[in-house]
Motif scaffolding. Structure first.
Motif, short mmCIF file in Angstrom:
data_model
loop_
_atom_site.label_atom_id
_atom_site.label_comp_id
_atom_site.label_asym_id
_atom_site.label_seq_id
_atom_site.Cartn_x
_atom_site.Cartn_y
_atom_site.Cartn_z
N SER A 1 -2.70 1.20 -4.09
CA SER A 1 -3.54 1.23 -2.91
C SER A 1 -4.21 -0.13 -2.80
O SER A 1 -4.53 -0.77 -3.81
CB SER A 1 -4.57 2.35 -2.95
OG SER A 1 -5.49 2.17 -4.01
N LEU A 2 -4.40 -0.57 -1.57
CA LEU A 2 -5.03 -1.86 -1.28
C LEU A 2 -6.40 -1.60 -0.68
O LEU A 2 -6.58 -0.67 0.11
CB LEU A 2 -4.18 -2.68 -0.30
CG LEU A 2 -3.04 -3.52 -0.90
CD1 LEU A 2 -2.05 -2.67 -1.67
CD2 LEU A 2 -2.33 -4.32 0.19
N ASP B 1 0.83 -1.19 0.00
CA ASP B 1 0.00 0.00 0.00
C ASP B 1 0.87 1.25 0.00
O ASP B 1 1.86 1.33 0.74
CB ASP B 1 -0.89 -0.01 1.25
CG ASP B 1 -2.02 1.00 1.17
OD1 ASP B 1 -2.66 1.10 0.12
OD2 ASP B 1 -2.27 1.68 2.19
N LYS B 2 0.54 2.22 -0.84
CA LYS B 2 1.21 3.51 -0.98
C LYS B 2 2.58 3.42 -1.66
O LYS B 2 3.27 4.43 -1.81
CB LYS B 2 1.38 4.23 0.38
CG LYS B 2 0.12 4.31 1.21
CD LYS B 2 -1.02 4.98 0.48
CE LYS B 2 -2.26 5.08 1.36
NZ LYS B 2 -3.45 5.54 0.59
N TYR C 1 -6.94 -8.71 -0.71
CA TYR C 1 -7.06 -7.26 -0.98
C TYR C 1 -7.17 -7.03 -2.49
O TYR C 1 -6.44 -7.64 -3.28
CB TYR C 1 -5.82 -6.50 -0.49
CG TYR C 1 -5.65 -6.48 1.00
CD1 TYR C 1 -6.17 -5.45 1.77
CD2 TYR C 1 -4.95 -7.51 1.64
CE1 TYR C 1 -6.02 -5.44 3.15
CE2 TYR C 1 -4.79 -7.50 3.02
CZ TYR C 1 -5.33 -6.46 3.76
OH TYR C 1 -5.16 -6.45 5.13
#
Length: 204
Positions: A105-106, A78-79, A94
């Motif tokens: 992003s998740l 993520d990110k 996810y």
């Protein structure tokens, strides 16, 4: 539908590519191992892959593929910003999306086509970000996930590749994609592997 090598028009489009997204389900591990076999440390594009996984078990795809490939392989965080020369896998449980700033992003939103991660979610978010600079590849699978996503990539100007249903271990997914419209390439696995190699040459 093109089953040969890159013609001059597609070659000019290929040189502008910034990312590749790939989706697979049943039969996908073996297909992906064959496709990625020729990828080395000099591969320039980021490749982001969704393979349908059990929701309740940690994925070991990145570890398995890293042991067999020359290219850098990791699970998408993520990110995290996308980097060239890296093969990313979606985590189990996810959805994986690409944001406008070219980061991941998740999401834990509900499964789509009974799948989380969903191929459609990745493909559609990537198409919104990259438009004509994206190539999408849809492989073997037992449901319709990815069909709408590959259509969206096509609508937004990206290159589309669908595994030849006759070559797929489970043809449902590529058949569903082709039912929505033609792809730029309909190829067996060796042809898709060769196409990825040609794309890398075009990035020079």
């Amino acid at each position: 539908m093109n089953t040969g090598t890159l013609d001059s028009l597609l070659l000019s489009r290929a040189s502008a590519l910034e990312a590749v997204v790939i989706g697979a389900s049943a039969g996908g591990v073996q297909a992906l191992l064959q496709i990625f076999a020729g990828l080395g440390a000099d591969y320039r594009l980021p490749i982001v892959t969704v393979l349908h996984l059990p929701d309740d078990r940690r994925s070991q795809l990145a570890e398995v593929f890293q042991q067999r490939l020359g290219v850098r392989v990791k699970e998408a965080d993520d990110k995290e910003s996308l980097q060239g020369g890296t093969l990313y896998f979606a985590a189990s449980g996810y959805h994986l999306l690409i944001e406008n700033d070219r980061s991941f992003s998740l999401s834990r939103e509900e499964p789509l086509h009974f799948s989380r991660p969903s191929i459609d979610v990745l493909f559609e978010s990537a198409a919104d970000v990259y438009g004509p600079a994206l190539m999408g590849v849809l492989l073997t699978g037992a449901n319709e996930d990815g069909a709408q996503g590959i259509a969206t990539i096509k609508q937004l100007g990206g290159l589309t590749v669908v595994q030849d249903p006759a070559d797929a271990q489970v043809p449902t997914m590529p058949e569903a994609a082709l039912a929505l419209g033609p792809a730029d390439f309909v190829l067996p696995i060796p042809g898709i592997q060769a196409l990825l190699a040609e794309l890398n040459k075009s990035q020079c």
